[in-house]
Design a protein around this motif. Structure first.
Motif, PDB file in Angstrom:
ATOM      1  N   MET A 104       0.850  -1.184   0.000  1.00  0.00           N
ATOM      2  CA  MET A 104       0.000   0.000   0.000  1.00  0.00           C
ATOM      3  C   MET A 104       0.887   1.235   0.000  1.00  0.00           C
ATOM      4  N   PHE A 105       0.399   2.300  -0.623  1.00  0.00           N
ATOM      5  CA  PHE A 105       1.138   3.554  -0.651  1.00  0.00           C
ATOM      6  C   PHE A 105       0.197   4.727  -0.439  1.00  0.00           C
ATOM      7  N   THR A 106       0.757   5.831  -0.010  1.00  0.00           N
ATOM      8  CA  THR A 106       0.025   7.082   0.176  1.00  0.00           C
ATOM      9  C   THR A 106       0.330   7.991  -0.998  1.00  0.00           C
ATOM     10  N   ILE A 107      -0.682   8.713  -1.468  1.00  0.00           N
ATOM     11  CA  ILE A 107      -0.511   9.685  -2.541  1.00  0.00           C
ATOM     12  C   ILE A 107      -0.451  11.063  -1.902  1.00  0.00           C
ATOM     13  N   VAL A 108       0.569  11.845  -2.256  1.00  0.00           N
ATOM     14  CA  VAL A 108       0.746  13.184  -1.703  1.00  0.00           C
ATOM     15  C   VAL A 108       0.621  14.201  -2.827  1.00  0.00           C
ATOM     16  N   PHE A 109      -0.271  15.185  -2.628  1.00  0.00           N
ATOM     17  CA  PHE A 109      -0.426  16.306  -3.552  1.00  0.00           C
ATOM     18  C   PHE A 109      -0.017  17.576  -2.843  1.00  0.00           C
ATOM     19  N   LEU A 110       0.575  18.472  -3.587  1.00  0.00           N
ATOM     20  CA  LEU A 110       0.899  19.797  -3.094  1.00  0.00           C
ATOM     21  C   LEU A 110      -0.003  20.775  -3.825  1.00  0.00           C
ATOM     22  N   SER A 111      -0.612  21.686  -3.085  1.00  0.00           N
ATOM     23  CA  SER A 111      -1.575  22.595  -3.690  1.00  0.00           C
ATOM     24  C   SER A 111      -1.293  24.036  -3.267  1.00  0.00           C
ATOM     25  N   LYS A 165      -9.439   3.361  -1.696  1.00  0.00           N
ATOM     26  CA  LYS A 165      -8.603   2.474  -0.878  1.00  0.00           C
ATOM     27  C   LYS A 165      -7.216   3.067  -0.631  1.00  0.00           C
ATOM     28  N   TYR A 166      -6.840   4.097  -1.391  1.00  0.00           N
ATOM     29  CA  TYR A 166      -5.531   4.724  -1.232  1.00  0.00           C
ATOM     30  C   TYR A 166      -5.621   5.958  -0.335  1.00  0.00           C
ATOM     31  N   PRO A 167      -4.777   6.046   0.691  1.00  0.00           N
ATOM     32  CA  PRO A 167      -4.754   7.266   1.495  1.00  0.00           C
ATOM     33  C   PRO A 167      -4.146   8.417   0.693  1.00  0.00           C
ATOM     34  N   ILE A 168      -4.716   9.595   0.860  1.00  0.00           N
ATOM     35  CA  ILE A 168      -4.250  10.788   0.142  1.00  0.00           C
ATOM     36  C   ILE A 168      -3.958  11.874   1.169  1.00  0.00           C
ATOM     37  N   ILE A 169      -2.813  12.514   1.009  1.00  0.00           N
ATOM     38  CA  ILE A 169      -2.465  13.677   1.820  1.00  0.00           C
ATOM     39  C   ILE A 169      -2.311  14.857   0.878  1.00  0.00           C
ATOM     40  N   VAL A 170      -3.002  15.947   1.188  1.00  0.00           N
ATOM     41  CA  VAL A 170      -2.892  17.184   0.413  1.00  0.00           C
ATOM     42  C   VAL A 170      -2.229  18.218   1.312  1.00  0.00           C
ATOM     43  N   ILE A 171      -1.128  18.790   0.845  1.00  0.00           N
ATOM     44  CA  ILE A 171      -0.492  19.894   1.544  1.00  0.00           C
ATOM     45  C   ILE A 171      -0.998  21.163   0.874  1.00  0.00           C
ATOM     46  N   GLU A 172      -1.820  21.942   1.589  1.00  0.00           N
ATOM     47  CA  GLU A 172      -2.467  23.134   1.028  1.00  0.00           C
ATOM     48  C   GLU A 172      -1.690  24.375   1.457  1.00  0.00           C
ATOM     49  N   GLU A 228     -11.325  26.203   3.682  1.00  0.00           N
ATOM     50  CA  GLU A 228     -12.566  25.729   3.053  1.00  0.00           C
ATOM     51  C   GLU A 228     -12.303  24.464   2.243  1.00  0.00           C
ATOM     52  N   LEU A 229     -11.207  24.432   1.515  1.00  0.00           N
ATOM     53  CA  LEU A 229     -10.843  23.234   0.740  1.00  0.00           C
ATOM     54  C   LEU A 229     -10.600  22.060   1.687  1.00  0.00           C
ATOM     55  N   LYS A 230      -9.894  22.310   2.774  1.00  0.00           N
ATOM     56  CA  LYS A 230      -9.633  21.267   3.771  1.00  0.00           C
ATOM     57  C   LYS A 230     -10.936  20.679   4.288  1.00  0.00           C
ATOM     58  N   ASN A 231     -11.848  21.529   4.721  1.00  0.00           N
ATOM     59  CA  ASN A 231     -13.119  21.071   5.268  1.00  0.00           C
ATOM     60  C   ASN A 231     -13.930  20.292   4.240  1.00  0.00           C
ATOM     61  N   GLU A 232     -13.975  20.791   3.024  1.00  0.00           N
ATOM     62  CA  GLU A 232     -14.751  20.139   1.966  1.00  0.00           C
ATOM     63  C   GLU A 232     -14.203  18.750   1.629  1.00  0.00           C
ATOM     64  N   VAL A 254      -8.939  11.087   2.652  1.00  0.00           N
ATOM     65  CA  VAL A 254      -8.168  12.296   2.379  1.00  0.00           C
ATOM     66  C   VAL A 254      -7.878  13.044   3.678  1.00  0.00           C
ATOM     67  N   ARG A 255      -6.628  13.462   3.798  1.00  0.00           N
ATOM     68  CA  ARG A 255      -6.215  14.310   4.908  1.00  0.00           C
ATOM     69  C   ARG A 255      -5.556  15.543   4.313  1.00  0.00           C
ATOM     70  N   VAL A 256      -6.020  16.717   4.709  1.00  0.00           N
ATOM     71  CA  VAL A 256      -5.452  17.967   4.207  1.00  0.00           C
ATOM     72  C   VAL A 256      -4.664  18.617   5.339  1.00  0.00           C
ATOM     73  N   ILE A 257      -3.417  18.923   5.067  1.00  0.00           N
ATOM     74  CA  ILE A 257      -2.554  19.582   6.038  1.00  0.00           C
ATOM     75  C   ILE A 257      -2.321  21.008   5.564  1.00  0.00           C
ATOM     76  N   ILE A 258      -2.588  21.961   6.454  1.00  0.00           N
ATOM     77  CA  ILE A 258      -2.364  23.372   6.136  1.00  0.00           C
ATOM     78  C   ILE A 258      -1.242  23.891   7.025  1.00  0.00           C
ATOM     79  N   PRO A 259      -0.060  24.128   6.448  1.00  0.00           N
ATOM     80  CA  PRO A 259       1.040  24.686   7.241  1.00  0.00           C
ATOM     81  C   PRO A 259       0.711  26.118   7.681  1.00  0.00           C
ATOM     82  N   SER A 260       1.432  26.633   8.649  1.00  0.00           N
ATOM     83  CA  SER A 260       1.161  27.988   9.153  1.00  0.00           C
ATOM     84  C   SER A 260       1.515  29.064   8.132  1.00  0.00           C
TER      85      SER A 260
END
Length: 79
Positions: free
Chosen positions: A1-8, A25-32, A38-42, A50-56
């Protein structure tokens, strides 16, 4: 299994399209990097994989991908 990471950065429309096309079935991490809560919540409400991480602040491409890799819980990551 692998995680997919997107940068946005102000690319919510494209991220939504990509996330919707990936099997749940694939975990996804989005770095926003645009700090778009709003994108994170949606995305997190609509997709359980899907997990969205918003850096400071905007941390850029390399640091964003490194954060996504660090936060992954699988042995492999697809960038």
């Amino acid at each position: 299994m692998f995680t997919i990471v997107f940068l946005s950065f102000h690319s919510g429309k494209h991220v939504k399209r990509l996330v919707s096309s990936i099997e749940k079935k694939y975990p996804i991490i989005v770095i926003e990097n645009s700090l778009n809560t709003e994108l994170k919540n949606e995305l997190e409400k609509k997709y359980s994989n899907v997990r969205v991480i918003i850096p400071s602040k905007n941390i850029g491409i390399s640091a964003g991908y490194n954060l996504g890799i660090k936060e992954s819980k699988t042995n492999f990551v697809k960038l």
